[in-house]
Design a protein around this motif. Structure first.
Motif, PDB file in Angstrom:
ATOM      1  N   VAL A 102       0.836  -1.215   0.000  1.00  0.00           N
ATOM      2  CA  VAL A 102       0.000   0.000   0.000  1.00  0.00           C
ATOM      3  C   VAL A 102       0.866   1.259   0.000  1.00  0.00           C
ATOM      4  O   VAL A 102       0.606   2.203  -0.763  1.00  0.00           O
ATOM      5  N   ALA A 103       1.909   1.283   0.820  1.00  0.00           N
ATOM      6  CA  ALA A 103       2.768   2.475   0.872  1.00  0.00           C
ATOM      7  C   ALA A 103       3.478   2.700  -0.465  1.00  0.00           C
ATOM      8  O   ALA A 103       3.644   3.841  -0.900  1.00  0.00           O
ATOM      9  N   VAL A 104       3.867   1.619  -1.117  1.00  0.00           N
ATOM     10  CA  VAL A 104       4.518   1.737  -2.431  1.00  0.00           C
ATOM     11  C   VAL A 104       3.547   2.352  -3.437  1.00  0.00           C
ATOM     12  O   VAL A 104       3.888   3.284  -4.180  1.00  0.00           O
ATOM     13  N   ALA A 105       2.312   1.833  -3.441  1.00  0.00           N
ATOM     14  CA  ALA A 105       1.314   2.337  -4.390  1.00  0.00           C
ATOM     15  C   ALA A 105       0.969   3.793  -4.103  1.00  0.00           C
ATOM     16  O   ALA A 105       0.862   4.611  -5.023  1.00  0.00           O
ATOM     17  N   GLU A 106       0.813   4.121  -2.825  1.00  0.00           N
ATOM     18  CA  GLU A 106       0.400   5.480  -2.485  1.00  0.00           C
ATOM     19  C   GLU A 106       1.516   6.488  -2.753  1.00  0.00           C
ATOM     20  O   GLU A 106       1.283   7.551  -3.339  1.00  0.00           O
ATOM     21  N   LEU A 107       2.743   6.146  -2.366  1.00  0.00           N
ATOM     22  CA  LEU A 107       3.851   7.085  -2.618  1.00  0.00           C
ATOM     23  C   LEU A 107       4.061   7.273  -4.119  1.00  0.00           C
ATOM     24  O   LEU A 107       4.269   8.398  -4.597  1.00  0.00           O
ATOM     25  N   THR A 108       3.989   6.192  -4.867  1.00  0.00           N
ATOM     26  CA  THR A 108       4.155   6.311  -6.323  1.00  0.00           C
ATOM     27  C   THR A 108       3.047   7.169  -6.913  1.00  0.00           C
ATOM     28  O   THR A 108       3.300   8.049  -7.754  1.00  0.00           O
ATOM     29  N   ARG A 109       1.813   6.923  -6.467  1.00  0.00           N
ATOM     30  CA  ARG A 109       0.679   7.713  -6.981  1.00  0.00           C
ATOM     31  C   ARG A 109       0.903   9.198  -6.729  1.00  0.00           C
ATOM     32  O   ARG A 109       0.735  10.029  -7.633  1.00  0.00           O
ATOM     33  N   LEU A 110       1.336   9.526  -5.505  1.00  0.00           N
ATOM     34  CA  LEU A 110       1.545  10.938  -5.161  1.00  0.00           C
ATOM     35  C   LEU A 110       2.652  11.558  -6.012  1.00  0.00           C
ATOM     36  O   LEU A 110       2.623  12.751  -6.299  1.00  0.00           O
ATOM     37  N   LEU A 111       3.621  10.741  -6.397  1.00  0.00           N
ATOM     38  CA  LEU A 111       4.787  11.273  -7.119  1.00  0.00           C
ATOM     39  C   LEU A 111       4.690  11.111  -8.629  1.00  0.00           C
ATOM     40  O   LEU A 111       5.613  11.521  -9.344  1.00  0.00           O
ATOM     41  N   LEU A 112       3.590  10.569  -9.131  1.00  0.00           N
ATOM     42  CA  LEU A 112       3.491  10.351 -10.587  1.00  0.00           C
ATOM     43  C   LEU A 112       3.677  11.639 -11.395  1.00  0.00           C
ATOM     44  O   LEU A 112       4.410  11.636 -12.392  1.00  0.00           O
ATOM     45  N   PRO A 113       3.067  12.752 -10.989  1.00  0.00           N
ATOM     46  CA  PRO A 113       3.295  13.972 -11.780  1.00  0.00           C
ATOM     47  C   PRO A 113       4.785  14.354 -11.830  1.00  0.00           C
ATOM     48  O   PRO A 113       5.287  14.754 -12.884  1.00  0.00           O
ATOM     49  N   ALA A 114       5.466  14.208 -10.704  1.00  0.00           N
ATOM     50  CA  ALA A 114       6.896  14.546 -10.663  1.00  0.00           C
ATOM     51  C   ALA A 114       7.714  13.564 -11.493  1.00  0.00           C
ATOM     52  O   ALA A 114       8.682  13.949 -12.170  1.00  0.00           O
ATOM     53  N   LEU A 115       7.326  12.307 -11.466  1.00  0.00           N
ATOM     54  CA  LEU A 115       8.032  11.287 -12.256  1.00  0.00           C
ATOM     55  C   LEU A 115       7.773  11.483 -13.747  1.00  0.00           C
ATOM     56  O   LEU A 115       8.682  11.354 -14.572  1.00  0.00           O
ATOM     57  N   ARG A 116       6.534  11.821 -14.096  1.00  0.00           N
ATOM     58  CA  ARG A 116       6.231  12.080 -15.515  1.00  0.00           C
ATOM     59  C   ARG A 116       7.023  13.293 -16.001  1.00  0.00           C
ATOM     60  O   ARG A 116       7.543  13.289 -17.123  1.00  0.00           O
ATOM     61  N   ALA A 117       7.114  14.309 -15.145  1.00  0.00           N
ATOM     62  CA  ALA A 117       7.817  15.540 -15.542  1.00  0.00           C
ATOM     63  C   ALA A 117       9.274  15.248 -15.889  1.00  0.00           C
ATOM     64  O   ALA A 117       9.861  15.903 -16.754  1.00  0.00           O
TER      65      ALA A 117
END
Ligand SMILES: NC(=O)c1ccc[n+]([C@@H]2O[C@H](COP(=O)([O-])OP(=O)(O)OC[C@H]3O[C@@H](n4cnc5c(N)ncnc54)[C@H](OP(=O)(O)O)[C@@H]3O)[C@@H](O)[C@H]2O)c1
Length: 227
Positions: A102-117
């Motif tokens: 769950v923590a992996v999914a949630e942290l990744t979700r929160l950071l997706l815009p930054a990762l896409r950028a």
């Protein structure tokens, strides 16, 4: 320098990964042990602690909101207990999934815009137990199989956005976690038989530095007897 966030950087494979990326990346060191994070940051050229309890989703969101671009996200934080299913309580199932999935999914979700950028790279530290589920490894193996599924879906959904996703599957590694596992198993702790955390970190570094035209989807690492 590109920016990398490493969870579980206070110890074990995460700390070794921080050292392996220290010369090439600005580092955010995830973990809860602030003294350990500060000591590691002081040792590295361009690193600062990122102390967040991964099960505190409000704190996670606040910390993630500060990042508008992120080149590398390494999920190393994890927990493991070993024992028969007959003794695996609902609390153990929940706490294992809470950190390992769950923590992996949630942290990744929160950071997706930054990762896409940044057209970033996500490395998920999985386990040999995420490849074969053996007696005694119920909640942990199940959580790591779930993590493989998560990584595969993430890769499929985000590849077009330029994000690359690598699952790394180490065997037993000489860290605090393995000490807990061996105590649960009632066996001797034999570090010479285990991978060194630095060796796993080197594979994570390989994923981070994969050539532009290469998507390293999975790296499986076993120990071999050399010491
Ligand atoms: N060791 C092995 O044999 C082995 C083999 C295969 C795969 N793995 C995987 O490799 C990864 C790293 O394992 P390791 O052996 O390096 O473990 P470790 O030495 O026990 O370190 C675990 C790390 O996870 C962090 N962590 C745990 N719970 C957390 C929470 N609630 N919030 C924030 N951080 C938390 C810890 O931070 P604090 O100490 O600061 O709380 C610590 O930095 C895990 O995903 C594990 O499943 C390990």
């Amino acid at each position: 320098m590109p920016l990398a966030l490493i969870t579980g950087a206070s110890r074990g494979i995460g700390a070794a990964t921080a050292r392996a990326l220290a010369d090439t990346h600005t580092l955010l060191l995830g973990g809860r042990d602030e003294a350990a994070l500060a000591a590691l940051a002081a040792e590295l050229p361009d690193a600062r602690p990122w102390p967040v309890e991964l099960t505190d989703h409000a704190a996670l969101a606040a910390a993630a909101a500060e990042l508008s671009t992120l080149d590398v996200l390494v999920h190393s934080a994890g927990v493991a207990r070993v024992g028969p299913l007959a003794a695996a309580s609902a609390d153990l199932w929940r706490s294992t999934y809470e950190i390992n999935v769950v923590a992996v999914a949630e942290l990744t979700r929160l950071l997706l815009p930054a990762l896409r950028a940044a057209r970033g790279r996500v490395v998920l530290v999985n386990s040999g137990a995420g490849k074969s589920a053996n007696p005694g490894w119920g909640p942990y193996a199940a959580s790591k199989f779930a993590l493989t599924a998560y990584a595969d879906v993430l890769r499929g959904e985000e590849e077009a956005a330029g994000i690359r996703v690598t699952s790394v599957f180490p065997g037993r590694t000489d860290t605090d976690m393995q000490r807990v596992v061996r105590a649960d198993e009632g066996g001797d702790y034999e570090p010479a038989k285990y991978l060194r955390p630095e060796s796993v970190a080197e594979s994570i570094r390989t994923a981070v530095f994969a050539a532009d035209d290469a998507h390293l989807t999975e790296l499986v690492i076993r120990s071999r007897p050399v010491r």
